[in-house]
Design an enzyme around this catalytic site. Structure first.
Site, PDB file in Angstrom:
ATOM      1  CB  SER A 152      -1.364  -1.653  -4.621  1.00  0.00           C
ATOM      2  OG  SER A 152      -0.479  -1.355  -5.517  1.00  0.00           O
ATOM      3  CE1 TYR A 165      -2.776   3.621  -4.801  1.00  0.00           C
ATOM      4  CE2 TYR A 165      -0.914   2.245  -5.061  1.00  0.00           C
ATOM      5  CZ  TYR A 165      -2.201   2.606  -5.417  1.00  0.00           C
ATOM      6  OH  TYR A 165      -3.129   1.600  -6.029  1.00  0.00           O
TER       7      TYR A 165
END
Length: 260
Positions: A152, A165
């Site tokens: 990501s 995350y």
């Protein structure tokens, strides 16, 4: 030297290849599974929730490719081994792994429990390690293959409430490099994809939040969110012969976000 036809569209032809996509039931995982099938691959799709996979199998088979739905929790070490064995046994081998299963708990660090932090890393990082290791045993033994770890932009930039995350995604990019170094002599390429915010059902709450929608749109140089089909070319590229001399790389698909 390659013949001329291998310098064209055949570079991206996945006919005869077998791919496994984890976390394929929804969102970008579903998009990537369809893209690989459209490029010619037979595709095994995995998720913790099997109901989401039935319609995806039907879509892949409608493209004329073989498909297999397999339920698996990627945090289960033995389960990851069984997953790879099942794919290789039912589809006749394994050539491509797309490590995509993931989760997020959005909380400020002072509100994030140790158990929640560990839960995110168990899925997003340890799950990738377990699946890559299981698949890697097959790929290195046969002397060819592709591993694509879905990272990501949060692997290289940060936002508040993304502590768990972002930590997992940053670690995934380092894991990708280590796997690339270890498996390059066996002709196995290991790369990562780092998408930005794409408009999917999983990001719907953010998309429909006026403040978050505006922030993400304005922060992206392209001036809009990504659309799922815009990730298809990147995953096909990393799964195909076109990327045979690329390994340890993270391909960022972000509309320019990380170029700031």
């Amino acid at each position: 030297m390659d013949t001329p036809e291998l310098l064209g569209t055949k570079l991206f032809d996945l006919t005869g290849r077998v791919a496994l996509v984890t976390g394929a039931g929804r969102g970008l995982g579903r998009t990537m599974a369809r893209a690989l099938a459209a490029a010619g691959a037979d595709v095994a799709v995995s998720s913790r929730t099997p109901a989401e996979l039935d319609s995806l199998v039907a879509e892949i088979e409608a493209l004329g490719r073989r498909a297999k739905a397999i339920t698996c929790d990627v945090t289960d070490e033995a389960g990851c081994g069984r997953l790879v064995d099942h794919v290789a046994g039912s589809l006749g081998g394994l050539d491509i792994l797309v490590n995509n299963a993931g989760m997020n708990i959005r909380k400020p660090i002072l509100e994030l429990s140790a158990a929640e932090f560990r839960q995110v890393l168990d899925t997003n990082l340890q799950g990738y390690f377990l699946c890559a290791r299981a698949a890697g045993r097959v790929l290195t033994e046969q002397g060819s293959g592709k591993v694509i770890n879905v990272s990501s932009i949060m692997g290289r930039v940060a936002l508040p409430a993304q502590g768990a995350y972002a930590s997992s995604k940053g670690a995934i990019e380092q894991l990708t490099k280590v796997l690339a170094l270890e498996w390059a002599p066996k002709n196995v390429q290991v790369n990562a994809l780092a998408p930005t915010y794409f408009e999917t059902e999983l990001t719907r709450p953010l998309f429909e939040d006026p403040d978050r929608h505006q922030f993400i749109t304005e922060r992206t140089p392209a001036g809009r969110w990504g659309q799922p089909h815009e990730l298809a070319g990147a995953v096909i590229f990393l799964a195909s012969r076109a990327s045979d001399y690329i390994t340890g790389h993270t391909l960022v698909v972000d509309g320019g976000w990380t170029a700031w």
